[in-house]
Design a protein around this motif. Sequence first.
Motif, PDB file in Angstrom:
ATOM      1  N   ALA A  71      12.230  62.279  76.608  1.00 57.42           N
ATOM      2  CA  ALA A  71      11.474  62.376  77.851  1.00 57.42           C
ATOM      3  C   ALA A  71      12.259  61.710  78.980  1.00 57.42           C
ATOM      4  CB  ALA A  71      10.114  61.705  77.687  1.00 57.42           C
ATOM      5  N   ILE A  72      12.643  62.493  79.987  1.00 51.97           N
ATOM      6  CA  ILE A  72      13.327  61.987  81.172  1.00 51.97           C
ATOM      7  C   ILE A  72      12.477  62.375  82.369  1.00 51.97           C
ATOM      8  CG2 ILE A  72      15.389  62.113  82.592  1.00 51.97           C
ATOM      9  CD1 ILE A  72      17.029  62.674  80.177  1.00 51.97           C
ATOM     10  N   ASN A  73      11.952  61.370  83.058  1.00 51.91           N
ATOM     11  CA  ASN A  73      11.014  61.614  84.150  1.00 51.91           C
ATOM     12  C   ASN A  73      11.510  60.965  85.438  1.00 51.91           C
ATOM     13  OD1 ASN A  73       8.923  62.929  82.468  1.00 51.91           O
ATOM     14  ND2 ASN A  73       8.745  60.904  81.525  1.00 51.91           N
ATOM     15  N   SER A  74      10.785  61.213  86.529  1.00 52.42           N
ATOM     16  CA  SER A  74      11.128  60.600  87.804  1.00 52.42           C
ATOM     17  C   SER A  74      11.197  59.091  87.647  1.00 52.42           C
ATOM     18  CB  SER A  74      10.086  60.966  88.858  1.00 52.42           C
ATOM     19  OG  SER A  74      10.094  62.347  89.124  1.00 52.42           O
ATOM     20  N   GLY A  75      12.276  58.501  88.138  1.00 51.27           N
ATOM     21  CA  GLY A  75      12.517  57.071  87.991  1.00 51.27           C
ATOM     22  C   GLY A  75      13.537  56.754  86.925  1.00 51.27           C
ATOM     23  N   ASN A  76      13.794  57.703  86.008  1.00 51.91           N
ATOM     24  CA  ASN A  76      14.819  57.514  84.986  1.00 51.91           C
ATOM     25  C   ASN A  76      16.226  57.660  85.540  1.00 51.91           C
ATOM     26  OD1 ASN A  76      12.731  58.686  82.432  1.00 51.91           O
ATOM     27  ND2 ASN A  76      14.022  56.874  82.173  1.00 51.91           N
ATOM     28  N   SER A  77      16.348  58.246  86.728  1.00 54.22           N
ATOM     29  CA  SER A  77      17.667  58.482  87.311  1.00 54.22           C
ATOM     30  C   SER A  77      18.518  57.227  87.291  1.00 54.22           C
ATOM     31  CB  SER A  77      17.522  58.951  88.761  1.00 54.22           C
ATOM     32  OG  SER A  77      17.215  60.308  88.826  1.00 54.22           O
ATOM     33  N   GLY A  78      19.730  57.355  86.777  1.00 54.28           N
ATOM     34  CA  GLY A  78      20.674  56.248  86.764  1.00 54.28           C
ATOM     35  C   GLY A  78      20.621  55.392  85.528  1.00 54.28           C
ATOM     36  N   GLY A  79      19.612  55.602  84.674  1.00 56.85           N
ATOM     37  CA  GLY A  79      19.501  54.805  83.458  1.00 56.85           C
ATOM     38  C   GLY A  79      20.487  55.235  82.388  1.00 56.85           C
ATOM     39  N   PRO A  80      20.881  54.323  81.495  1.00 63.34           N
ATOM     40  CA  PRO A  80      21.855  54.662  80.461  1.00 63.34           C
ATOM     41  C   PRO A  80      21.242  55.469  79.314  1.00 63.34           C
ATOM     42  CG  PRO A  80      21.126  52.413  80.181  1.00 63.34           C
ATOM     43  CD  PRO A  80      20.471  52.904  81.442  1.00 63.34           C
ATOM     44  N   ALA A  81      22.031  56.371  78.771  1.00 61.40           N
ATOM     45  CA  ALA A  81      21.685  57.083  77.542  1.00 61.40           C
ATOM     46  C   ALA A  81      22.520  56.449  76.428  1.00 61.40           C
ATOM     47  CB  ALA A  81      21.983  58.571  77.678  1.00 61.40           C
ATOM     48  N   VAL A  82      21.845  55.829  75.466  1.00 60.70           N
ATOM     49  CA  VAL A  82      22.510  54.913  74.542  1.00 60.70           C
ATOM     50  C   VAL A  82      22.388  55.398  73.102  1.00 60.70           C
ATOM     51  CG1 VAL A  82      22.543  52.527  73.705  1.00 60.70           C
ATOM     52  CG2 VAL A  82      22.051  52.990  76.100  1.00 60.70           C
ATOM     53  N   LYS A  83      23.476  55.184  72.361  1.00 53.92           N
ATOM     54  CA  LYS A  83      23.462  55.410  70.910  1.00 53.92           C
ATOM     55  C   LYS A  83      24.219  54.261  70.249  1.00 53.92           C
ATOM     56  CE  LYS A  83      25.732  58.107  67.343  1.00 53.92           C
ATOM     57  NZ  LYS A  83      26.876  58.999  67.088  1.00 53.92           N
ATOM     58  N   ASP A  84      23.564  53.575  69.332  1.00 49.66           N
ATOM     59  CA  ASP A  84      24.167  52.449  68.614  1.00 49.66           C
ATOM     60  C   ASP A  84      24.734  51.397  69.569  1.00 49.66           C
ATOM     61  OD1 ASP A  84      23.573  53.685  66.198  1.00 49.66           O
ATOM     62  OD2 ASP A  84      25.487  54.754  66.152  1.00 49.66           O
ATOM     63  N   GLY A  85      24.078  51.202  70.703  1.00 50.08           N
ATOM     64  CA  GLY A  85      24.510  50.179  71.643  1.00 50.08           C
ATOM     65  C   GLY A  85      25.572  50.617  72.624  1.00 50.08           C
ATOM     66  N   TRP A  86      26.117  51.814  72.452  1.00 46.48           N
ATOM     67  CA  TRP A  86      27.134  52.355  73.352  1.00 46.48           C
ATOM     68  C   TRP A  86      26.478  53.292  74.361  1.00 46.48           C
ATOM     69  CZ3 TRP A  86      32.470  51.335  72.603  1.00 46.48           C
ATOM     70  CH2 TRP A  86      32.781  50.659  71.420  1.00 46.48           C
ATOM     71  N   VAL A  87      27.002  53.287  75.573  1.00 48.80           N
ATOM     72  CA  VAL A  87      26.510  54.206  76.597  1.00 48.80           C
ATOM     73  C   VAL A  87      27.259  55.533  76.479  1.00 48.80           C
ATOM     74  CG1 VAL A  87      26.286  54.652  79.068  1.00 48.80           C
ATOM     75  CG2 VAL A  87      25.874  52.361  78.172  1.00 48.80           C
ATOM     76  N   TYR A  88      26.500  56.607  76.277  1.00 50.12           N
ATOM     77  CA  TYR A  88      27.082  57.940  76.186  1.00 50.12           C
ATOM     78  C   TYR A  88      26.832  58.773  77.439  1.00 50.12           C
ATOM     79  CZ  TYR A  88      28.633  57.720  71.342  1.00 50.12           C
ATOM     80  OH  TYR A  88      29.319  57.406  70.191  1.00 50.12           O
ATOM     81  N   GLY A  89      26.146  58.195  78.414  1.00 43.86           N
ATOM     82  CA  GLY A  89      25.932  58.958  79.639  1.00 43.86           C
ATOM     83  C   GLY A  89      24.893  58.299  80.530  1.00 43.86           C
ATOM     84  N   ILE A  90      24.644  58.946  81.650  1.00 44.52           N
ATOM     85  CA  ILE A  90      23.673  58.496  82.648  1.00 44.52           C
ATOM     86  C   ILE A  90      22.651  59.599  82.861  1.00 44.52           C
ATOM     87  CG2 ILE A  90      23.342  57.722  85.024  1.00 44.52           C
ATOM     88  CD1 ILE A  90      26.222  56.785  85.069  1.00 44.52           C
ATOM     89  N   ALA A  91      21.363  59.273  82.718  1.00 39.15           N
ATOM     90  CA  ALA A  91      20.299  60.250  82.965  1.00 39.15           C
ATOM     91  C   ALA A  91      20.313  60.644  84.435  1.00 39.15           C
ATOM     92  CB  ALA A  91      18.948  59.661  82.579  1.00 39.15           C
ATOM     93  N   PHE A  92      20.134  61.961  84.714  1.00 35.19           N
ATOM     94  CA  PHE A  92      20.194  62.344  86.126  1.00 35.19           C
ATOM     95  C   PHE A  92      19.299  63.504  86.533  1.00 35.19           C
ATOM     96  CE2 PHE A  92      22.974  65.380  84.252  1.00 35.19           C
ATOM     97  CZ  PHE A  92      23.302  66.382  85.162  1.00 35.19           C
ATOM     98  N   GLN A  93      18.863  64.370  85.643  1.00 41.98           N
ATOM     99  CA  GLN A  93      17.989  65.454  86.073  1.00 41.98           C
ATOM    100  C   GLN A  93      17.274  66.042  84.865  1.00 41.98           C
ATOM    101  OE1 GLN A  93      20.974  68.013  87.895  1.00 41.98           O
ATOM    102  NE2 GLN A  93      20.992  69.405  86.170  1.00 41.98           N
TER     103      GLN A  93
END
Length: 501
Positions: free
Chosen positions: A192-214
Motif C-alpha cells: 500500500a503506497i498512499n498520499s504522504g508516502n512520497s520520498g519514503g524508503p522501500a526496504v528489504k533486509d535493512g537495505w534501501v532498494y528504492g524511493i516510493a514516488f507514485q
Amino acid sequence: MIRVAPGLRCLSLLGPRIWIRGYQTASPGLLPGDRKGNGLLNAVVKVFSTQSTPDFSMPWQNKPHEYTTGSGFISRTPVGLRILTNAHLVADTTFVQVRKHGNSERFEASVEALAHECDVAMLNVEDQKFWANSDPLVLADEIPQLQDNISVIGYPTGGENLSVTSGVVSRIEMQQYTHAATSLLAVQIDAAINSGNSGGPAVKDGWVYGIAFQNLAGADGIGFVIPTPVIHHFLDSVNSKSGYQRFCDLEVKCQDMENDHLREYYGMKAHDSGVLINKIAPLSSVSGLLKPGDVLISFDDVAIANDGTVDHPITGRINFQHLVSMKKVGEIAMLGAIRDGKKIKLTAAMAAPNYLVPVHSFDRDPRYFVMGGLVFTPLSQAFLQEYGEDWANSAPRRLVNTALYDLPKKNLKEAIVLADVLPHSITAGYQKLVDLRLLKFNGVEVQDLSHLVKLVQKSTGRFFRFELEDDREIVLLADKTRRASQSILRRYRIQAPQYAL
C-alpha cells in the motif's frame, strides 16, 4: 514529447552488495541486514513543504501557497549525511521542515540538489543537533528480484505516526514518471503506497532498494518505487564537477521489426534483429550519424531484439532505452546498425534530450514580455496545464500538438505564444487572437523570447507587426505603443515589462 499517462499520480499529501563507490557504506559494526526496529525507523523523516507555484496565465505573479507533507530518509551521500526524498515534494518550495521519527521538534531544511525528471531531491539541515545519533540507511547496489518482499516506510495519510506496509515486487520495467513525464526504470510493488508516502524508503533486509514516488489512481495494490540505479545516477551526477546532468536520450522514433517483409526490405538476414529508425530529432546527439531507414541492431554491443528490448539479468527483457538513460552526458556509446543491407559501427557522445516545449518548469520563474498590452511567453506544458488536468483535450489544439510533437531546430529554440491581450485602446479588436503562436516580428522569424525582445527594442520602423499562426497578424503604431506601455503596466500591476533572460 512524452505525455503523462492517465491514472498515475505522485504521492505527496495532496543480502545485496554494499555500495562501495567511496561514500555509501554501512556504519562500522552495523550491517543493513542487522538493522531492526528503531534502528531502521529512526532514519526515516517526515517532510513538511510549503510550495508556491507560478501562475503561467499571468506569469508576473504566483498562486497561493500550498502545504504538503511527505517522507524522506537519512543516507550518506558524496557530500556527507543528507536526506533523500522526492523532487515533487519540494518543487517550487519556499520553506521546508523535517522531523525525525520519535521526535517532536521540526528542523528547517534546504534543497541542496534535485532532479525533476527522476523525481529525486537531496535536502540538508544546518542545525547539527538534527544529525546527532543519526544512523543512515544504505542504498543497495542492485534492483530487487521479482517476488522479493519489500517494506515501504513513511508518513501516509490516516495518522501522524510512522507507517510500515509490506508487499512483493510484481514488475520491473520502464515506466513514465508523472512528475516530469520521463520514462525511466521503475519497480512496481503491491504494498500500500498512499498520499504522504512520497520520498519514503522501500526496504528489504535493512537495505534501501528504492524511493516510493507514485501509484496508479483507481487501482489497488499498484505502487511504484524509484530503483537504486536511478538514484545512484542522480548522486553520481551531483558529485561531478559540472553538477547535476540530466538523463540521456537518443531522440529517435523507432519501429519494431517483427514483420518478415519489412525485415527483408531493409536488408536484414534471418539471424539479424533490431529496430527501424523512422525519425531523428534535428538537435539529437545522433543526428548526422544515424539516418532514417537505418536499423539499430545494438547499443554498446548489447543486441537489440525486433521488439526493441534487450536481455536483462533480473527482468528478463527490458526496452533498450534503459541502457541509453543510464549513460552519462558526454559518455561515448557504441551503436551497431544496418544501412543499405550492410552492418556499420558508429560512436556517439550521449546527450540529454532537447525540447521545443518544456515538459516541466519547476523551480523556474516564468519568462514573459509585455509590449503595449500584448503578453508573450514561451509555450510550456506548465502553461497548458492552466487549462486544467485534462489540458491535452481542453487546451487549444494547435498548442497541444506543438507541445507534444514539434521539435526544436537550429533557428527555432522556443515556441512563443501570445498568452494574453490586456484591454486598452491600442489593443482594441485584438482580444480574440490570444493563444496563437508568434511566428514573425516585422518579417523576421522569432527564434525565442530573448530574440523577440531584441527585435522589438532595436526596431526603428513606424509599425510593430506581429505575424501569428492561422494567418493572423497584429499591427501597432510603434511610438504610440511605447508611450502607452508604462501606463498599461501600472494599470495591471505588472512590476516589469519583461522577464526574458
